[in-house]
Design a protein around this motif. Sequence first.
Motif, PDB file in Angstrom:
ATOM      1  N   SER A 124       4.597  37.112  27.119  1.00  0.00           N
ATOM      2  CA  SER A 124       5.350  38.520  26.288  1.00  0.00           C
ATOM      3  C   SER A 124       4.402  39.257  25.584  1.00  0.00           C
ATOM      4  O   SER A 124       4.815  40.367  25.397  1.00  0.00           O
ATOM      5  N   LEU A 164      10.505  40.924  30.285  1.00  0.00           N
ATOM      6  CA  LEU A 164       9.170  41.360  30.500  1.00  0.00           C
ATOM      7  C   LEU A 164       8.549  40.345  31.401  1.00  0.00           C
ATOM      8  O   LEU A 164       7.701  40.755  32.366  1.00  0.00           O
ATOM      9  N   ARG A 165       8.772  39.057  31.067  1.00  0.00           N
ATOM     10  CA  ARG A 165       7.956  38.022  32.077  1.00  0.00           C
ATOM     11  C   ARG A 165       8.775  38.379  33.722  1.00  0.00           C
ATOM     12  O   ARG A 165       7.781  38.244  34.697  1.00  0.00           O
ATOM     13  N   MET A 191      10.860  49.667  33.662  1.00  0.00           N
ATOM     14  CA  MET A 191       9.945  48.980  32.394  1.00  0.00           C
ATOM     15  C   MET A 191       9.965  50.314  31.411  1.00  0.00           C
ATOM     16  O   MET A 191      10.058  50.102  30.355  1.00  0.00           O
ATOM     17  N   SER A 251      11.263  50.410  27.659  1.00  0.00           N
ATOM     18  CA  SER A 251      10.525  51.051  26.448  1.00  0.00           C
ATOM     19  C   SER A 251      10.961  52.137  25.893  1.00  0.00           C
ATOM     20  O   SER A 251      10.942  52.170  24.581  1.00  0.00           O
ATOM     21  N   ASP A 263       2.869  49.497  26.969  1.00  0.00           N
ATOM     22  CA  ASP A 263       2.673  49.809  28.356  1.00  0.00           C
ATOM     23  C   ASP A 263       2.571  51.389  28.526  1.00  0.00           C
ATOM     24  O   ASP A 263       1.966  52.068  27.861  1.00  0.00           O
ATOM     25  N   ARG A 296       7.424  41.722  34.838  1.00  0.00           N
ATOM     26  CA  ARG A 296       5.793  41.536  35.293  1.00  0.00           C
ATOM     27  C   ARG A 296       5.596  40.762  36.426  1.00  0.00           C
ATOM     28  O   ARG A 296       4.754  41.119  37.085  1.00  0.00           O
ATOM     29  N   GLN A 320      13.456  39.786  24.756  1.00  0.00           N
ATOM     30  CA  GLN A 320      12.407  40.862  25.603  1.00  0.00           C
ATOM     31  C   GLN A 320      11.251  40.014  26.176  1.00  0.00           C
ATOM     32  O   GLN A 320      10.844  40.425  27.136  1.00  0.00           O
ATOM     33  N   LYS A 330      13.671  50.843  23.618  1.00  0.00           N
ATOM     34  CA  LYS A 330      12.991  50.182  22.331  1.00  0.00           C
ATOM     35  C   LYS A 330      12.166  51.118  21.493  1.00  0.00           C
ATOM     36  O   LYS A 330      12.605  51.028  20.244  1.00  0.00           O
TER      37      LYS A 330
END
Length: 264
Positions: free
Chosen positions: A264, A243-244, A211, A215, A167, A247, A239, A218
């Motif tokens: 994903s 993310l789904r 998001m 990140s 991203d 998004r 994850q 992570k």
Amino acid sequence: MRLRFLIPAYNEEGRIGRTLSALRSAFPGVPVLVIFDGNDNTPGVVGRFEGVELRSYPRRLGKGGALREGIRSLADGDVAVLLDADLPVSVEQIGAAIGAFDGNDLLVARRIYPRRPGARYLLHLAFNALAKLFFPALAPLEDWQGGFKIFRAEAAGEVLGELILDDFIADTNLVYAFLRRGRRVLEYPVIWRHEEEGSKVSGRVMRVTLMDFLSLVKLRVYYSPLRPLLSTRSFLRAQGLILRALRRTLYAGSAGAPPWAGTS
């Protein structure tokens, strides 16, 4: 210095033609690679320009994925100019930055905005503070997230395996990877043109910020003894779910969510 422009492009048919026209005029002998992972007519626009190579991908790469593909396309001795598809800096400034790059491994743009929405500026400051807390090596830099960078192919190849993010935080991933290896990083001031129309962030700032935060976490885990957790089935499942959800929320109400919104 053997230059090569790298331009990630996700559904940029309305903006990339102007960018390519300006680059072909100002840098006629420099090859351009457009890395396309969308579903609009960007390939048709790119096809009108000589000296411009298009690589299309059927799946969504994200900014980080496009960066990795661009690095893989380079040959030893190349110097890559990574540029957003909307040409946020003038060709004169690009030329000046190329001239200032000699002797460095990575140049990052320090963006100077004629005007910028106040909320975005405050979020920018908060992001920088958090990123520097997580990654103290970033402390000397004021700004490193802009879509204009110059780097040497050999140096980028060395850190390719560390570029794990897809991203917008791919920029932080790249810059920190260079810094932690002791590479020479130059911060270069440029006047930045911000366009709301066609922006992948404007109108969704808070959701993108969330998001970005996830990140950063992570990436911090990746550079820690906890790195093996990132490969566990439980982490990957969590994850994917997060993310789904993000998004779908991020693109809710838009004219057609991107094909990767459900993956994903």
